[in-house]
Design an enzyme around this catalytic site. Structure first.
Site, PDB file in Angstrom:
ATOM      1  N   ASP A 140       0.841  -1.198   0.000  1.00 13.83           N
ATOM      2  CA  ASP A 140       0.000   0.000   0.000  1.00 13.83           C
ATOM      3  C   ASP A 140       0.877   1.249   0.000  1.00 13.83           C
ATOM      4  OD1 ASP A 140      -2.316   1.812   0.694  1.00 13.83           O
ATOM      5  OD2 ASP A 140      -3.319  -0.095   0.989  1.00 13.83           O
ATOM      6  N   HIS A 213      -3.693   5.911   3.571  1.00 14.18           N
ATOM      7  CA  HIS A 213      -4.389   4.715   3.076  1.00 14.18           C
ATOM      8  C   HIS A 213      -3.743   3.429   3.594  1.00 14.18           C
ATOM      9  CE1 HIS A 213      -5.889   1.812   0.042  1.00 14.18           C
ATOM     10  NE2 HIS A 213      -6.883   2.662  -0.159  1.00 14.18           N
ATOM     11  N   SER A 543     -11.194  -0.816  -0.687  1.00 15.77           N
ATOM     12  CA  SER A 543      -9.886  -0.801  -0.019  1.00 15.77           C
ATOM     13  C   SER A 543     -10.022  -1.153   1.450  1.00 15.77           C
ATOM     14  CB  SER A 543      -9.242   0.585  -0.129  1.00 15.77           C
ATOM     15  OG  SER A 543      -8.616   0.775  -1.357  1.00 15.77           O
TER      16      SER A 543
END
Length: 767
Positions: A140, A213, A543
Site C-alpha cells: 500500500d 491509506h 480498499s
C-alpha cells in the site's frame, strides 16, 4: 575576432555533448517501463546465473538500458526502461516469453469486530500465540508506525519464519519496527523511472505513509486493540484489527502518481521471500488477460507457495462488469455497510426535515434559518452544480447554504469551494449515478450528505419558494441501523468480464465508514487545506473491505495452518450469508432492491462460522493450470504464470466449470426471440470435490432456485465422510432452456450435516 584552435575544439566538444544530451533526453521521453517474462529453463549453459542472462538479453537491443528489478520468485524475468522499438526487438529474443508495458494501478479507496461477531466468540478463536505466528503483508502507501495500533505489548519474539527487514529512509528509522510491525520496505524504481526523483518535500522516500491509506488498511487487517479510539468523537470505542495478535509487514508501493507494476511485482516477490502468510492488496488496474496482469501473475506465484492473496474488487459500482482482480487464485472482496451511521439533518423553511450523514465536528450553525441556494442555478455551465474549484461567485453564495451535486471532485473539496466563496454550509446531494448511497466525510464546513430522492426534494423546494431557507444539525453516532449489511453502491459488480464462468466478487465485507489508524502527515480529508491531525480516520471503499478479509484469513491460517489458500477462501465463502435473519436477501443500496451474487458473490463474510466450515473446496496449482488449459492458454502463457513447463494434453477435455471453485457461474445459450423456453435446451455438467475438515458425518444436498428455466440435478445426493481430509466428488447437471440475451437468474446449492451449512451461489446468465 580570431578564434584559437583550442577554443574551437572546446566549442565542438560542447556542441557534441549538447547534441548527445538532446538525443538522450529525446530517447528518455520515448522510453517506458516494460516487464519482461523469461523462460529460465532456456538460459544458455555458458552463463553462470539468470541475472547475467537478463543483462545480456537487454544489451542485445539497447546499449543504454538498465534493469530496474530482476525477479525470481513470483515471476521470472526483469523490468527495464525501453522504447517501443527496443521492446518489440527484445520480444523476439530466445527465452523471452513476453514483453509487457507496465501498467499503473490505483488505490481502491471500531465497530467491525462486534458487527462480525468476533467479540462474542473469543472462545472459538485460535489462541493468541498461534495467531502471532501469522504474518500479514500489506502492499500500500506505507505505514505511520507511531500510532498505538502498532503497540507490541504482550507479543512474544518475532516468528522464526520471518526473513524480512525494516528499511530506513527519509523520515523513517530502521529501528522503528517492533514485535508488531516486524518489517517495512519501499519500492520506487518504477515510479521514479516514470516521474523522476521523489520530491522529499511532498512524500518520503521510505516506508513512511504520507497518505494514510496504507496505515488504515494495515491496522484494519491486524492492528492492536486501542481503547477510546474515535474520529472527533464519532464511532468511539475500541479500535482493533481483525487479527489483533498477527504480525504486520509493510511494503510501500504507491506514491502520489499511483502504484506501478514493476514496483508491485518487486514488493510481492520480496514479501514471499520474507515469509508472509497473507498478502493484502487494496489496489486495482485495467482488466487484462491473467498472464498480462502483473498482480494476477504475482498472485499466482504467491499462491503456489501457500500464501493467500486478498484484493479489493474495485469502486466502480453499481455498474455491471466493473470488477478488478478477477483471477480465480485471488480472493476478490466487495464492500458492504455496518449497522452504524452518523446522522445529520437538513431543516427547511417549509418545516420539512431530511436526514443524511456527516462527520463534521467544527462550529455548528445556529438554529436560525439562513438562505439556501442551488449551485446549478448560479451557473450556465453543465458542471455548475458540482461546485468545482473557482465555480462559485462569492456575491451569490456569501452567508448562504449551498446545495452541490456529487461528482468529479472530492466530496470534501466541494465544501472547501463553498467556504472559500463565503458560504456557511453545504448540502451534498447524490445524482442518479450514486442513488441513495451515503458515505460520511470529515467536512471542513457544516455539511450534510443526502441521497438522490431527498436531494431532489430539497432542490424542488429551492425552485418553488421565493425565499428558501434552511439550517443543518448533527446527531453523533447511531448504532443498530437496519437493514445491515447492504451492498455499497460503489462496490464493483459482476459478471466477471474476463471469465464469465468464474463468479466474482468472491464475497463482501465491511467497507463503508470504517474507523482505523491514520497518518500524521495528512488531515482526515487528505486535502492541503485540511490542517487537522488525527490518529484514526473514517473512510470507505473496497480498499477497506479487502483488509477485513485479509485479517480474517490470518485467523483461519492460525487455526488451520495446514490449509491452502483455496481452502481458506472456501471456508470464508461457503459460510458467508446472503440473507438477513428474516430470510430476505441482502439489499443493494444502489437500487433499494435485493442484491444478487453478481453483487456480493457468496455473501457477507461470517468469520466465526468460517473457523469450522465442515467441508472445503480445495484447489492446487495443477487445478489452476487445468483452468488455463480450458482457456486455451499456450505453453508460454502458462509458464508466465506457473513458472514451469506444461503442455495441455491433446484430446483431454478441459472445462472452466470444473475448476474446484466454491461458487458456480453458468453462461448459457440464448434465443433470438423475445420469448424464452421454447428453443433447444443446453445441458451442462460441472464436477466438484469436497474435502472433509471436520468430524465424520453424512452431508445431504439441497437446492433452491428462482427460475424454472433451469433444472438442476446433483449426483449423488448425499456424501458420507468417515475421516479427516477425505475427499468426495459430486456432479451437478444443469438443463437450461434458451432465453433472450441479458437474462440472469440465481440459485443456491447447500450441503449440510445438520450442523454445518456449506453453501454455494449459482449464477445463470444468458449472454
Amino acid at each position: 575576432m580570431k578564434i584559437s584552435t583550442l577554443n574551437l575544439m572546446s566549442m565542438l566538444t560542447l556542441l557534441i555533448s549538447y547534441s548527445a544530451c538532446v538525443v538522450s533526453q529525446e530517447k528518455n521521453s520515448l522510453q517506458k517501463t516494460y516487464i519482461v517474462h523469461m523462460d529460465r529453463s532456456t538460459m544458455p549453459g555458458s552463463l553462470d546465473d539468470h541475472s547475467q542472462w537478463y543483462i545480456s538479453s537487454l544489451k542485445s537491443v539497447s546499449d543504454s538500458a538498465e534493469i530496474l528489478y530482476t525477479y525470481k520468485t513470483v515471476i521470472h524475468g526483469f523490468s527495464a526502461r525501453l522504447t517501443a522499438e527496443e521492446a518489440k526487438s527484445l520480444e523476439g529474443q530466445p527465452g523471452v516469453l513476453s514483453v509487457l508495458e507496465e501498467e499503473r494501478y490505483e488505490l481502491h479507496t471500531t465497530r467491525t469486530p462486534q458487527f462480525l461477531g468476533l467479540d462474542k466468540s473469543e472462545a472459538l478463536l485460535p489462541e493468541s500465540n498461534t495467531v502471532s505466528e501469522v504474518i500479514v503483508g500489506v502492499l500500500d502507501t506505507g505505514v505511520w508506525p507511531e500510532i498505538e495500533s502498532f503497540d507490541d505489548t504482550g507479543l512474544g519474539a518475532v516468528p522464526s519464519s520471518w526473513k524480512g527487514e525494516c528499511e530506513g529512509g527519509e523520515n523513517f528509522s530502521s529501528s522503528t519496527c517492533n514485535r508488531k510491525l516486524i518489517g517495512a520496505r519501499f519500492f520506487s524504481r518504477g515510479y521514479e523511472a516514470a516521474y523522476g526523483p521523489i520530491n522529499g518535500t511532498m512524500e518520503s522516500k521510505s516506508p513512511r505513509d504520507d497518505d494514510g491509506h496504507g496505515t488504515h488498511t494495515s491496522t484494519t487487517a491486524a492492528g492492536s486493540a486501542v481503547a477510546k479510539a474515535s474520529l472527533f468523537g464519532y464511532a468511539e470505542g475500541t479500535a482493533r484489527g481483525m487479527a489483533t495478535h498477527a504480525r504486520v509487514a509493510i511494503y510501500k508501493i504507491c506514491w502520489l502518481g499511483g502504484c506501478f507494476a514493476s514496483d508491485i511485482v518487486a514488493a510481492m516477490e520480496k514479501a514471499v521471500e520474507d515469509g508472509v502468510n497473507i498478502l493484502s492488496m487494496s489496489i486495482g488496474g485495467a482488466l487484462s488477460d491473467y498472464d498480462r496482469d502483473s498482480v494476477s501473475v504475482g498472485a499466482f506465484g504467491a499462491m503456489s507457495q501457500g500464501i493467500l492473496v486478498s484484493c479489493s474488487a474495485g469502486n466502480s459500482g453499481p455498474f455491471p462488469e466493473s470488477l478488478s482482480n478477477v483471477a480465480p487464485w485471488i480472493t476478490t472482496v466487495g464492500a458492504g455497510t455496518l449497522d452504524r451511521d452518523f446522522p445529520a439533518f437538513v431543516s427547511l423553511g417549509n418545516g420539512k426535515k431530511f436526514s443524511g450523514v456527516s462527520l463534521y465536528n467544527g462550529k455548528a450553525l445556529s438554529d436560525s434559518l439562513v438562505p439556501i441556494v442551488y449551485a446549478g442555478n448560479l451557473s450556465n455551465t453543465t458542471t455548475g452544480s458540482l461546485c468545482l474549484t473557482g465555480s462559485l461567485v462569492p456575491g451569490k453564495v456569501a452567508g448562504k447554504i449551498v446545495v452541490c451535486d456529487r461528482g468529479l471532485n472530492s466530496r470534501v473539496q466541494k465544501g472547501v469551494v463553498v467556504k472559500d466563496a463565503g458560504g456557511v454550509g453545504m448540502i451534498l446531494t447524490n445524482t442518479a449515478s450514486y442513488g441513495e448511497e451515503l458515505v460520511a466525510d470529515a467536512h471542513l464546513i457544516p455539511t450534510v450528505d443526502v441521497g438522490q430522492t431527498k436531494g431532489d426534494l430539497i432542490k424542488n423546494y429551492i425552485f418553488s419558494d421565493s425565499n428558501p431557507t434552511a439550517t443543518i444539525s448533527f446527531d453523533g453516532t447511531q448504532l443498530g441501523v437496519q437493514p445491515s449489511p447492504v451492498v455499497a453502491a460503489f462496490s464493483s459488480r459482476g459478471p466477471n468480464p474476463i471469465t464469465p464462468g468464474i463468479l466474482k466478487p468472491d464475497l463482501i465485507a465491511p467497507g463503508v465508514n470504517i474507523l482505523a489508524g491514520w497518518t500524521g502527515a495528512e488531515g482526515p480529508s487528505g486535502l492541503p487545506a485540511d490542517t487537522r491531525r488525527v490518529k484514526f480516520n473514517i473512510i470507505s471503499g473496497t480498499s477497506m473491505s479487502c483488509p477485513h478479509v485479509s485479517g480474517l484469513a490470518a485467523l483461519l491460517k492460525a487455526a488451520h495452518p495446514e490449509w491452502s489458500p483455496a481452502a481458506i477462501r472456501s471456508a470464508l465463502m461457503t459460510t458467508a450469508y446472503s440473507t438477513y435473519k428474516n430470510g430476505e436477501a441482502i439489499q443493494d443500496v444502489a437500487t433499494g432492491m435485493p442484491s444478487t451474487p453478481f453483487d456480493y458473490g457468496a455473501g457477507h463474510v461470517n468469520p466465526v462460522a468460517a473457523l469450522d466450515p465442515g467441508l472445503v473446496y480445495d484447489a492446487t496449482v495443477d487445478d489452476y493450470i487445468g483452468f488455463l488449459c480450458a482457456l486455451n492458454y499456450t505453453a508460454n502463457q502458462i509458464y508466465t504464470l506457473a513458472k514451469k513447463d506444461f503442455t495441455c494434453k491433446l484430446g483431454m477435455k478441459y472445462s472452466v466449470g470444473d475448476l474446484n471453485y466454491p461458487s458456480f457461474s453458468i453462461p448459457l445459450e440464448t434465443t433470438s426471440g423475445k420469448g424464452g423456453g421454447s428453443g433447444a435446451k443446453s445441458i451442462v455438467k460441472y464436477t466438484r470435490t469436497l474435502t472433509n475438515v471436520g468430524t465424520p458425518a453424512t452431508y445431504k444436498v439441497s437446492l433452491s432456485s428462482e427460475t424454472q428455466a433451469v433444472k438442476m440435478l446433483v449426483e449423488p445426493e448425499s456424501l458420507t465422510f468417515s475421516k479427516l481430509n477425505e475427499k468426495k466428488n459430486y456432479t451437478v447437471t444443469f438443463t437450461a432452456s434458451s432465453m433472450p440475451s441479458g437474462i440472469t437468474s440465481f440459485a443456491r446449492l447447500i450441503w449440510s450435516d445438520g450442523k454445518h451449512v456449506v453453501g454455494s451461489p449459482i449464477a445463470f446468465s444468458w449472454t
